[in-house]
Design a protein around this motif. Structure first.
Motif, PDB file in Angstrom:
ATOM      1  N   VAL A  79     -28.039  10.243   7.551  1.00 37.98           N
ATOM      2  CA  VAL A  79     -29.328  10.635   6.962  1.00 37.98           C
ATOM      3  C   VAL A  79     -30.282   9.463   6.848  1.00 37.98           C
ATOM      4  N   TYR A  80     -29.913   8.297   7.353  1.00 32.97           N
ATOM      5  CA  TYR A  80     -30.772   7.129   7.187  1.00 32.97           C
ATOM      6  C   TYR A  80     -31.992   7.212   8.092  1.00 32.97           C
ATOM      7  N   ASN A  81     -33.184   6.931   7.529  1.00 33.13           N
ATOM      8  CA  ASN A  81     -34.397   6.775   8.317  1.00 33.13           C
ATOM      9  C   ASN A  81     -35.335   5.828   7.575  1.00 33.13           C
ATOM     10  N   SER A  82     -36.504   5.570   8.114  1.00 31.84           N
ATOM     11  CA  SER A  82     -37.398   4.556   7.546  1.00 31.84           C
ATOM     12  C   SER A  82     -37.900   4.897   6.153  1.00 31.84           C
ATOM     13  N   SER A  83     -37.933   6.181   5.806  1.00 31.18           N
ATOM     14  CA  SER A  83     -38.434   6.575   4.490  1.00 31.18           C
ATOM     15  C   SER A  83     -37.325   6.910   3.503  1.00 31.18           C
ATOM     16  N   ASN A  84     -36.092   6.723   3.919  1.00 28.85           N
ATOM     17  CA  ASN A  84     -34.942   7.079   3.071  1.00 28.85           C
ATOM     18  C   ASN A  84     -34.098   5.833   2.853  1.00 28.85           C
ATOM     19  N   SER A  85     -33.989   5.411   1.613  1.00 25.19           N
ATOM     20  CA  SER A  85     -33.266   4.183   1.287  1.00 25.19           C
ATOM     21  C   SER A  85     -31.753   4.371   1.219  1.00 25.19           C
ATOM     22  N   ILE A  86     -31.299   5.557   1.527  1.00 24.24           N
ATOM     23  CA  ILE A  86     -29.862   5.819   1.485  1.00 24.24           C
ATOM     24  C   ILE A  86     -29.176   5.060   2.623  1.00 24.24           C
ATOM     25  N   ILE A  87     -28.174   4.274   2.282  1.00 30.17           N
ATOM     26  CA  ILE A  87     -27.461   3.494   3.290  1.00 30.17           C
ATOM     27  C   ILE A  87     -26.130   4.159   3.653  1.00 30.17           C
ATOM     28  N   ASP A  88     -25.441   4.667   2.650  1.00 28.10           N
ATOM     29  CA  ASP A  88     -24.148   5.317   2.897  1.00 28.10           C
ATOM     30  C   ASP A  88     -24.159   6.666   2.199  1.00 28.10           C
ATOM     31  N   ASN A  89     -24.137   7.724   2.970  1.00 21.37           N
ATOM     32  CA  ASN A  89     -24.247   9.065   2.394  1.00 21.37           C
ATOM     33  C   ASN A  89     -22.894   9.680   2.070  1.00 21.37           C
ATOM     34  N   THR A  90     -21.818   8.921   2.203  1.00 14.75           N
ATOM     35  CA  THR A  90     -20.496   9.456   1.871  1.00 14.75           C
ATOM     36  C   THR A  90     -19.772   8.625   0.837  1.00 14.75           C
ATOM     37  N   GLN A  91     -19.968   7.309   0.833  1.00 10.47           N
ATOM     38  CA  GLN A  91     -19.325   6.401  -0.112  1.00 10.47           C
ATOM     39  C   GLN A  91     -17.796   6.538  -0.103  1.00 10.47           C
ATOM     40  N   VAL A  92     -17.246   6.895   1.036  1.00  7.52           N
ATOM     41  CA  VAL A  92     -15.799   7.072   1.135  1.00  7.52           C
ATOM     42  C   VAL A  92     -15.066   5.788   0.781  1.00  7.52           C
ATOM     43  N   GLU A  93     -15.466   4.694   1.388  1.00 10.45           N
ATOM     44  CA  GLU A  93     -14.740   3.442   1.182  1.00 10.45           C
ATOM     45  C   GLU A  93     -14.968   2.852  -0.203  1.00 10.45           C
ATOM     46  N   SER A  94     -16.119   3.140  -0.812  1.00  8.78           N
ATOM     47  CA  SER A  94     -16.418   2.609  -2.138  1.00  8.78           C
ATOM     48  C   SER A  94     -15.738   3.391  -3.254  1.00  8.78           C
ATOM     49  N   GLY A 119       0.842  -1.198   0.000  1.00 14.16           N
ATOM     50  CA  GLY A 119       0.000   0.000   0.000  1.00 14.16           C
ATOM     51  C   GLY A 119       0.867   1.234   0.000  1.00 14.16           C
ATOM     52  N   ALA A 120       1.357   1.611  -1.180  1.00 11.00           N
ATOM     53  CA  ALA A 120       2.358   2.669  -1.262  1.00 11.00           C
ATOM     54  C   ALA A 120       1.831   4.013  -0.769  1.00 11.00           C
ATOM     55  N   ALA A 121       0.557   4.302  -1.029  1.00 10.58           N
ATOM     56  CA  ALA A 121      -0.027   5.561  -0.563  1.00 10.58           C
ATOM     57  C   ALA A 121      -0.941   5.266   0.622  1.00 10.58           C
ATOM     58  N   TYR A 122      -0.776   6.018   1.692  1.00  8.42           N
ATOM     59  CA  TYR A 122      -1.511   5.759   2.941  1.00  8.42           C
ATOM     60  C   TYR A 122      -2.364   6.977   3.261  1.00  8.42           C
ATOM     61  N   MET A 123      -3.660   6.768   3.439  1.00  4.10           N
ATOM     62  CA  MET A 123      -4.568   7.889   3.647  1.00  4.10           C
ATOM     63  C   MET A 123      -5.499   7.613   4.823  1.00  4.10           C
ATOM     64  N   TYR A 124      -5.974   8.696   5.445  1.00  2.00           N
ATOM     65  CA  TYR A 124      -6.853   8.584   6.614  1.00  2.00           C
ATOM     66  C   TYR A 124      -8.005   9.556   6.439  1.00  2.00           C
ATOM     67  N   LEU A 125      -9.219   9.070   6.584  1.00  2.00           N
ATOM     68  CA  LEU A 125     -10.386   9.932   6.455  1.00  2.00           C
ATOM     69  C   LEU A 125     -11.435   9.586   7.524  1.00  2.00           C
ATOM     70  N   PRO A 126     -12.097  10.591   8.068  1.00  2.00           N
ATOM     71  CA  PRO A 126     -13.251  10.321   8.932  1.00  2.00           C
ATOM     72  C   PRO A 126     -14.491  10.053   8.085  1.00  2.00           C
ATOM     73  N   SER A 127     -15.468   9.377   8.641  1.00  2.00           N
ATOM     74  CA  SER A 127     -16.689   9.067   7.906  1.00  2.00           C
ATOM     75  C   SER A 127     -17.875   9.027   8.857  1.00  2.00           C
ATOM     76  N   THR A 128     -19.015   9.565   8.398  1.00  2.00           N
ATOM     77  CA  THR A 128     -20.283   9.456   9.142  1.00  2.00           C
ATOM     78  C   THR A 128     -21.335   8.947   8.154  1.00  2.00           C
ATOM     79  N   PRO A 129     -21.285   7.666   7.803  1.00  2.00           N
ATOM     80  CA  PRO A 129     -22.060   7.176   6.665  1.00  2.00           C
ATOM     81  C   PRO A 129     -23.558   7.095   6.869  1.00  2.00           C
TER      82      PRO A 129
END
Length: 443
Positions: free
Chosen positions: A343-358, A330-340
Motif C-alpha cells: 500500500v506504499y505510495n508518495s502520499s501514504n506514510s505507511i511503510i509496513d502494512n503487516t508488521q509480521v516481523e515486529s 528457537g524452540a518454536a519454529y514458524m513460517y509466514l508469507p509477507s507483502t509489507p
C-alpha cells in the motif's frame, strides 16, 4: 441491608441484592412482562476474550409465555441490579433473547421450565452487519469507525473505552467480516510501542460497555485499585462486619472478601510453553514482493524485565544446565508469507502494512502466557466486579508447619491476578465466580 451511611453492616445477609428492574419486551406486539417473580436463577457472563456479554435465564412458567407472549427470539430483556448497598451504583443491562432450550414439562402438565439464552445488543446486531470497505490510520481510529458505522448509539454512546494506538495502516475489511470479526482481526495488528515494552491489545465487553485496551494498560489501571480476598479453611471463621479482621477497609462487609471456594485450573505447562514459543521462537518470513527470506528470533528473557506482568518469575530459568537445548535453538519454529509494501505510495506514510516481523512473535508470546496460572474463586456477589480488575488473594501455606514460618502466605497460589472472566449468579442470593489469571510464575 445497608446502614444510614450507605455501607453494609452486620445485619446484611450475605448475598443480598436489589433487582430493581427485570422486564421482557416483545418487539413484535409491544407487550411486556415482569420476570422478577418468574425466574429460578440467572447467570450473566463476561469474558476478557469475548466481544459481547451473554446470560442464561432459567424460567419456571405457569403462564405458557412461549406461546402466549410469544417468545420467538426477537425479545428485549432489561435488567437493573446491584449488591444491596446504597453506596453502590446499579448495573443497567439490555439483552436480546436469541435461543430457548432445555424445556422440561412438570409432571402435572401445568408448568414448564426452560432456559432463555441472552446476549448483549452489540452481539445481537453484529451478526446481521458486514464490512466490505477500506479503513486507514491507527487501529484505535479504525475500531471507532467500525463501531459507529454499524451499531446504533444506544450500543456505544458513553460505553466505548478505546485506548489510542501508535500504529498506521491501510486495510480493506472483507465483505465477509462482521464488525466484531473485523475488530478482533484489527486488534492483532495494534500496538502502542514495538520494542521490548510491546504489549498486545484486547477487544472485549464488560457490564459497563466495550473496551479496546492493551494488556499493560489493563494491568496499570487495575493495579491502582487492587481488590483483596482471603482464603482460609472452612473451620476458621471471619467475624461478620469486622473490617479490621481483613486488614483493609471495604464498602461491603468483610465476609464479602472471603473466598468461599478456590480451585486451581492450571499452574504451568512446559510442553505447551515450548510448542507455543513462550520460551523462545523463530520466525521465517518470506517476502513475496521482494522474493527474499528473513529470520526473526524471540527470547523470553529479552523482554521479561520490561513487560507489565502479574507474578514475579519467568516461565523458563536459564540456570538449568540443559537450558541451551531449548532456549538458544528457537524452540518454536514458524513460517509466514509477507507483502509489507503493497500500500506504499508518495502520499501514504505507511511503510509496513503487516508488521509480521515486529509483532507476530511478541504477540504470540504474550497471548500464550496470558493464562499461565488460572484459579477460580467463589465469593458473595459484588456488582462492582469487572473483567480486567486486579485482585490480590491471600492463601495460607499448605504445609504442616506453616505456623512456624514468619511468612505464612503461599506464593504459588497467593498474589496478584487479573479477573479474566466472571459469572454473576442470581437466585435466592447473589454470588460471583471469578476466573483469575496471571501471565508469569508465582515462584
Amino acid at each position: 441491608m445497608a446502614d444510614e451511611s450507605g455501607y453494609g453492616n452486620s445485619n446484611m445477609k450475605a448475598g443480598d441484592y436489589k433487582l430493581e428492574k427485570f422486564v421482557m419486551h416483545s418487539l413484535i406486539n409491544g407487550s411486556s412482562v415482569d420476570l422478577s417473580s418468574l425466574f429460578r436463577y440467572i447467570e450473566i457472563y463476561e469474558d476478557i476474550f469475548s466481544p459481547y456479554i451473554t446470560a442464561k435465564l432459567h424460567i419456571e412458567d405457569a403462564f405458557n409465555f412461549p406461546e402466549r407472549f410469544p417468545i420467538s427470539g426477537q425479545e428485549k430483556v432489561e435488567i437493573t441490579f446491584k449488591s444491596d448497598i446504597n453506596a453502590l451504583k446499579p448495573v443497567e443491562l439490555v439483552f436480546r433473547i436469541y435461543k430457548l432450550d432445555s424445556l422440561v414439562i412438570d409432571s402435572t402438565g401445568k408448568t414448564q421450565q426452560y432456559v432463555l439464552h441472552l446476549m448483549s445488543e452489540g452481539g445481537y446486531f453484529n451478526f446481521s452487519e458486514y464490512c466490505g470497505y477500506s479503513v486507514r490510520g491507527s487501529i484505535s481510529e479504525m475500531i471507532k469507525t467500525v463501531f459507529t458505522k454499524h451499531f446504533p448509539q444506544s450500543v456505544w454512546f458513553n460505553k466505548l473505552d478505546i485506548e489510542n494506538t501508535a500504529d498506521n495502516y491501510s486495510f480493506v475489511l472483507p465483505l465477509s467480516y462482521t464488525p466484531f470479526k473485523a475488530m478482533s482481526w484489527l486488534t492483532n495488528k495494534a500496538f502502542s510501542k514495538t520494542g521490548k515494552d510491546y504489549t498486545p491489545f484486547l477487544f472485549y465487553e464488560t457490564l459497563d460497555g466495550h473496551k479496546f485496551k492493551s494488556l499493560s494498560k489493563i494491568i496499570e489501571e487495575g493495579s491502582s485499585n487492587i481488590i483483596k480476598y482471603i482464603y482460609s479453611p472452612a473451620n476458621i471463621a471471619l467475624l461478620p462486619g469486622d473490617n479490621d479482621n481483613m486488614g483493609f477497609q471495604t464498602v461491603l462487609p468483610s465476609r464479602y472478601h472471603r473466598i468461599q471456594k478456590l480451585e486451581e485450573l492450571s499452574r504451568f505447562d512446559m510442553a505447551s510453553n515450548i510448542i507455543n514459543g513462550v520460551i523462545s521462537s523463530r520466525l521465517v518470513t518470506h517476502d513475496l514482493l521482494r522474493k527474499e527470506q528473513r529470520t526473526s528470533e524471540f527470547y523470553e528473557g529479552d523482554i521479561f524485565d520490561d513487560m507489565k506482568k502479574l507474578g514475579t518469575e519467568p516461565h523458563f530459568r536459564t540456570s538449568d544446565p540443559e537450558a541451551d537445548r531449548l532456549y538458544k535453538k528457537g524452540a518454536a519454529y514458524m513460517y509466514l508469507p509477507s507483502t509489507p509494501y503493497t500500500v506504499y505510495n508518495s502520499s501514504n506514510s505507511i511503510i509496513d502494512n503487516t508488521q509480521v516481523e515486529s509483532l507476530y512473535l511478541k504477540r504470540k508470546y504474550h497471548m500464550s502466557t496470558f493464562l499461565t496460572q488460572k484459579i477460580v474463586i467463589q465469593i458473595f456477589g459484588d456488582s462492582r466486579r469487572r473483567v480486567g480488575d486486579i485482585v490480590d488473594i491471600s492463601v495460607p501455606k499448605i504445609q504442616s508447619d506453616s505456623n512456624l514460618h514468619y511468612d505464612k502466605q503461599d506464593a504459588n497460589l497467593g498474589g496478584e491476578y487479573m479477573v479474566t472472566s466472571i459469572k454473576h449468579s442470581f437466585a435466592k442470593v447473589y454470588s460471583c465466580k471469578l476466573e483469575l489469571s496471571r501471565n508469569c510464575m508465582g515462584v
